[in-house]
Design a protein around this motif. Structure first.
Motif, mmCIF file in Angstrom:
data_model
loop_
_atom_site.group_PDB
_atom_site.id
_atom_site.type_symbol
_atom_site.label_atom_id
_atom_site.label_comp_id
_atom_site.label_asym_id
_atom_site.label_seq_id
_atom_site.Cartn_x
_atom_site.Cartn_y
_atom_site.Cartn_z
ATOM 1 N N ILE A 181 78.550 81.434 144.025
ATOM 2 C CA ILE A 181 77.507 81.874 143.077
ATOM 3 C C ILE A 181 78.092 81.816 141.663
ATOM 4 C CG2 ILE A 181 75.742 83.671 142.633
ATOM 5 C CD1 ILE A 181 75.514 82.729 145.440
ATOM 6 N N ASN A 182 78.921 80.821 141.384
ATOM 7 C CA ASN A 182 79.488 80.756 140.030
ATOM 8 C C ASN A 182 78.441 80.232 139.049
ATOM 9 O OD1 ASN A 182 79.697 77.836 139.560
ATOM 10 N ND2 ASN A 182 81.138 77.894 141.267
ATOM 11 N N ARG A 183 78.742 80.399 137.778
ATOM 12 C CA ARG A 183 77.739 80.124 136.749
ATOM 13 C C ARG A 183 77.303 78.659 136.727
ATOM 14 N NH1 ARG A 183 76.834 83.123 131.541
ATOM 15 N NH2 ARG A 183 78.569 84.396 132.207
ATOM 16 N N LEU A 184 78.254 77.765 136.935
ATOM 17 C CA LEU A 184 77.918 76.335 136.902
ATOM 18 C C LEU A 184 76.919 75.994 138.014
ATOM 19 C CD1 LEU A 184 78.745 73.620 135.477
ATOM 20 C CD2 LEU A 184 80.226 73.260 137.466
ATOM 21 N N PHE A 185 77.210 76.469 139.219
ATOM 22 C CA PHE A 185 76.311 76.185 140.344
ATOM 23 C C PHE A 185 74.932 76.821 140.103
ATOM 24 C CE2 PHE A 185 79.783 75.671 143.891
ATOM 25 C CZ PHE A 185 80.293 74.589 143.191
ATOM 26 N N VAL A 186 74.946 78.038 139.528
ATOM 27 C CA VAL A 186 73.662 78.719 139.301
ATOM 28 C C VAL A 186 72.829 77.914 138.306
ATOM 29 C CG1 VAL A 186 72.539 80.811 138.422
ATOM 30 C CG2 VAL A 186 74.544 81.000 139.885
ATOM 31 N N ARG A 187 73.464 77.492 137.210
ATOM 32 C CA ARG A 187 72.718 76.742 136.173
ATOM 33 C C ARG A 187 72.275 75.373 136.679
ATOM 34 N NH1 ARG A 187 72.497 78.700 131.050
ATOM 35 N NH2 ARG A 187 71.522 76.832 130.225
ATOM 36 N N GLN A 188 73.233 74.661 137.275
ATOM 37 C CA GLN A 188 72.972 73.257 137.604
ATOM 38 C C GLN A 188 72.293 73.047 138.954
ATOM 39 O OE1 GLN A 188 73.213 71.158 135.343
ATOM 40 N NE2 GLN A 188 74.521 72.237 133.898
ATOM 41 N N MET A 189 72.398 74.043 139.823
ATOM 42 C CA MET A 189 71.874 73.808 141.163
ATOM 43 C C MET A 189 70.821 74.843 141.567
ATOM 44 S SD MET A 189 74.078 72.899 144.533
ATOM 45 C CE MET A 189 75.179 74.260 144.413
ATOM 46 N N SER A 191 69.304 77.344 140.106
ATOM 47 C CA SER A 191 68.150 77.648 139.246
ATOM 48 C C SER A 191 67.120 76.509 139.278
ATOM 49 C CB SER A 191 68.591 77.943 137.819
ATOM 50 O OG SER A 191 69.315 76.866 137.319
ATOM 51 N N ARG A 192 67.566 75.303 139.635
ATOM 52 C CA ARG A 192 66.604 74.198 139.776
ATOM 53 C C ARG A 192 65.855 74.281 141.090
ATOM 54 N NH1 ARG A 192 68.811 69.017 137.011
ATOM 55 N NH2 ARG A 192 70.571 69.790 135.866
ATOM 56 N N LEU A 193 66.384 75.139 141.985
ATOM 57 C CA LEU A 193 65.816 75.161 143.339
ATOM 58 C C LEU A 193 64.898 76.348 143.591
ATOM 59 C CD1 LEU A 193 69.069 73.971 145.018
ATOM 60 C CD2 LEU A 193 66.938 72.705 144.930
ATOM 61 N N ARG A 228 66.867 77.854 133.224
ATOM 62 C CA ARG A 228 68.209 77.783 133.830
ATOM 63 C C ARG A 228 69.048 79.045 133.609
ATOM 64 N NH1 ARG A 228 70.086 72.562 133.757
ATOM 65 N NH2 ARG A 228 68.419 71.162 134.385
ATOM 66 N N ASN A 229 68.485 80.004 132.861
ATOM 67 C CA ASN A 229 69.279 81.194 132.560
ATOM 68 C C ASN A 229 69.009 82.272 133.614
ATOM 69 O OD1 ASN A 229 70.938 82.956 131.221
ATOM 70 N ND2 ASN A 229 69.367 83.595 129.750
ATOM 71 N N CYS A 230 69.272 81.908 134.867
ATOM 72 C CA CYS A 230 68.944 82.782 136.000
ATOM 73 C C CYS A 230 70.184 83.597 136.382
ATOM 74 C CB CYS A 230 68.512 81.887 137.165
ATOM 75 S SG CYS A 230 68.095 82.771 138.658
ATOM 76 N N LEU A 231 69.968 84.844 136.807
ATOM 77 C CA LEU A 231 71.096 85.682 137.255
ATOM 78 C C LEU A 231 71.219 85.669 138.769
ATOM 79 C CD1 LEU A 231 70.592 89.005 135.233
ATOM 80 C CD2 LEU A 231 72.112 87.109 134.678
ATOM 81 N N ALA A 246 60.086 80.694 146.506
ATOM 82 C CA ALA A 246 61.170 80.524 147.485
ATOM 83 C C ALA A 246 62.419 80.110 146.721
ATOM 84 C CB ALA A 246 60.793 79.464 148.502
ATOM 85 N N SER A 247 63.573 80.513 147.241
ATOM 86 C CA SER A 247 64.821 80.246 146.529
ATOM 87 C C SER A 247 65.930 79.934 147.531
ATOM 88 C CB SER A 247 65.218 81.483 145.730
ATOM 89 O OG SER A 247 65.692 82.451 146.633
ATOM 90 N N PRO A 248 67.112 79.601 147.010
ATOM 91 C CA PRO A 248 68.219 79.286 147.930
ATOM 92 C C PRO A 248 68.710 80.472 148.756
ATOM 93 C CG PRO A 248 68.674 78.495 145.695
ATOM 94 C CD PRO A 248 67.461 79.357 145.618
ATOM 95 N N VAL A 249 68.171 81.692 148.487
ATOM 96 C CA VAL A 249 68.683 82.850 149.228
ATOM 97 C C VAL A 249 68.486 82.677 150.741
ATOM 98 C CG1 VAL A 249 66.661 84.404 149.280
ATOM 99 C CG2 VAL A 249 68.926 85.360 149.006
ATOM 100 N N THR A 250 67.507 81.857 151.120
ATOM 101 C CA THR A 250 67.260 81.669 152.560
ATOM 102 C C THR A 250 67.968 80.421 153.115
ATOM 103 O OG1 THR A 250 65.194 80.703 151.800
ATOM 104 C CG2 THR A 250 65.041 82.878 152.789
ATOM 105 N N TRP A 251 68.749 79.756 152.269
ATOM 106 C CA TRP A 251 69.431 78.542 152.742
ATOM 107 C C TRP A 251 70.348 78.824 153.929
ATOM 108 C CZ3 TRP A 251 71.737 75.286 148.188
ATOM 109 C CH2 TRP A 251 70.670 74.687 147.484
ATOM 110 N N PHE A 252 70.420 77.865 154.821
ATOM 111 C CA PHE A 252 71.253 78.069 156.017
ATOM 112 C C PHE A 252 72.731 78.233 155.649
ATOM 113 C CE2 PHE A 252 71.570 73.568 155.294
ATOM 114 C CZ PHE A 252 72.856 73.256 155.668
#
Ligand SMILES: Cc1cc2nc3c(=O)[nH]c(=O)nc-3n(C[C@H](O)[C@H](O)[C@H](O)COP(=O)(O)O)c2cc1C
Length: 290
Positions: A181-189, A191-193, A228-231, A246-252
Motif C-alpha cells: 500500500i505504498n504511495r506509488l502503487f496507490v497513486r499509479q495503480m 486509485s485508478r482502480l 489520484r490523491n486517495c488515502l 468497487a475497489s481493490p480491497v476485494t482483490w484476491f
C-alpha cells in the motif's frame, strides 16, 4: 497561559474524540487549546503556538499519507513542546514511531505519547465479517486521554518526562502489507482502480462529501470521478448506500493478508471483535465475539 494546537486526522471520529478529551485535560492545566482535523483543510500555523500535539489513526501499520504529508511540511520546531497519540483497531505497527521520529527530526521536544484502541471500520475486515475493537474508545480510555492531557500540561510546566521507548517494528508480513500500500502503487495503480457502477449510482453525493482529501469530484450527471490523491481509506465504498463503488480491497491478492490479520487479531485477547455484515453503507452486528 500557553497556547496548544492539536492537529489530528479522523475519518471515523475516534481520533477526534480522544483529541477532544486530551484538550479537556490540557485546558484543566490552564492551556488554551485549538483542535484541527486535517480533513477540514490545512491547519493554522504551529508557529503561533507553544505546544503542538499530533493525533493519527494507524493506516496500514503507519500514519495515513495525509498525516505524513503534514509532518513533512512542518517547519523546524526548534525546541517546541510536542506530544502525539495514535488510535488503532488491532496492530499499531510503526504509526506512533513514524510520528514521534518526524517530530523529533523537526526539533520538537516530546512531552507525551499515548495509544488507544479505536473501532476499526477498515472495509477489508468488514467485508470478511469482522469489526475489530467495536465501541472503542471506551469511557475508560476517554478518561485516560483527559488524564494524558493533564500529564502533558504538567510536563510542559516542568515535571520530569519519562520518554517511552519506540515500539518494536511490525513483523515481516505486516511490513509486506504496508509495502503493497505504498504511495506509488496507490497513486499509479489502486486509485485508478476505484470503479463506479453507473447504473447503481444515484448521484447522492455521499462519497464526494466524505472523501477526506477531496479526491472525488462530480461529472455532469453528479456521479463521482476519482482522482489520484486517495488515502485508500475506502470511506467512499464503505458508505455508499447503493453499493455502487468497487475497489481493490476485494482483490484476491489481498485475501490471504486479510485472513491472516483477522486470524491473528481474533486470537489476541487484547483485541475485541464482533461479527458483522456490511452492505449498502451499513455495518450490522450479527454475533458477539469477545
Ligand atoms: C484504511 C484503514 C487502515 C487501517 N489500518 C490499521 C492498521 O494497520 N492497524 C490498526 O491497528 N488499525 C488500523 N485501522 C484502524 C484505525 O486505525 C482505527 O479504527 C482508528 O480508530 C480510526 O480512527 P478514526 O476513527 O479517527 O478515523 C485502519 C483503518 C482504516 C480505515
Amino acid at each position: 497561559m500557553s497556547r496548544c494546537l492539536i492537529v489530528f486526522f479522523s475519518q471515523g471520529g475516534t481520533t477526534g474524540r480522544i483529541a477532544a478529551s486530551i484538550a479537556e485535560g490540557l485546558r484543566a492545566g490552564k492551556h488554551d487549546v485549538d483542535l484541527h482535523n486535517l480533513k477540514n483543510g490545512p491547519p493554522p500555523d504551529p508557529g503561533q503556538y507553544d505546544i503542538l500535539g499530533i493525533g493519527t489513526p494507524a493506516y496500514y501499520f503507519r500514519p495515513p499519507f495525509i498525516v505524513s504529508d503534514y509532518l513533512n511540511s512542518l517547519p523546524s520546531l526548534s525546541g517546541k513542546l510536542v506530544f502525539s497519540f495514535v488510535l488503532h483497531g488491532s496492530l499499531c505497527g510503526d504509526a506512533g514511531n513514524v510520528v514521534r521520529r518526524a517530530l523529533e527530526r523537526k526539533g520538537g521536544k516530546e512531552t507525551g505519547y499515548a495509544r488507544y484502541h479505536g473501532a476499526d471500520y477498515f472495509l477489508g475486515y468488514l467485508k470478511h465479517g469482522y469489526l475489530l475493537s467495536p465501541n472503542h474508545p471506551k469511557p475508560e480510555a476517554i478518561a485516560r486521554a483527559k488524564q494524558f492531557g493533564q500529564e502533558v500540561a504538567a510536563c510542559c510546566a516542568g515535571k520530569a518526562y519519562e520518554r517511552p521507548v519506540y515500539a518494536a517494528p511490525p513483523a515481516m508480513i505486516y511490513r509486506l502489507e504496508r509495502f503493497l500500500i505504498n504511495r506509488l502503487f496507490v497513486r499509479q495503480m489502486y486509485s485508478r482502480l476505484l470503479w463506479l457502477n453507473k447504473k447503481k449510482c444515484n448521484a447522492c453525493g455521499i462519497c464526494v462529501k466524505l472523501c477526506p482529501t477531496k479526491n472525488i469530484s462530480e461529472d455532469n450527471k453528479r456521479q463521482p470521478l476519482f482522482g489520484r490523491n486517495c488515502l485508500l481509506c475506502f470511506s467512499c465504498e464503505m458508505k455508499c448506500p447503493q453499493d455502487a463503488i468497487a475497489s481493490p480491497v476485494t482483490w484476491f491478492m489481498f485475501w490471504p493478508f486479510m485472513v491472516y490479520n483477522l486470524r491473528q487479531a481474533s486470537r489476541d485477547a487484547s483485541i475485541e471483535h464482533v461479527r458483522v455484515v456490511h452492505a449498502r453503507g451499513r455495518t450490522s452486528v450479527v454475533e458477539k465475539g469477545k
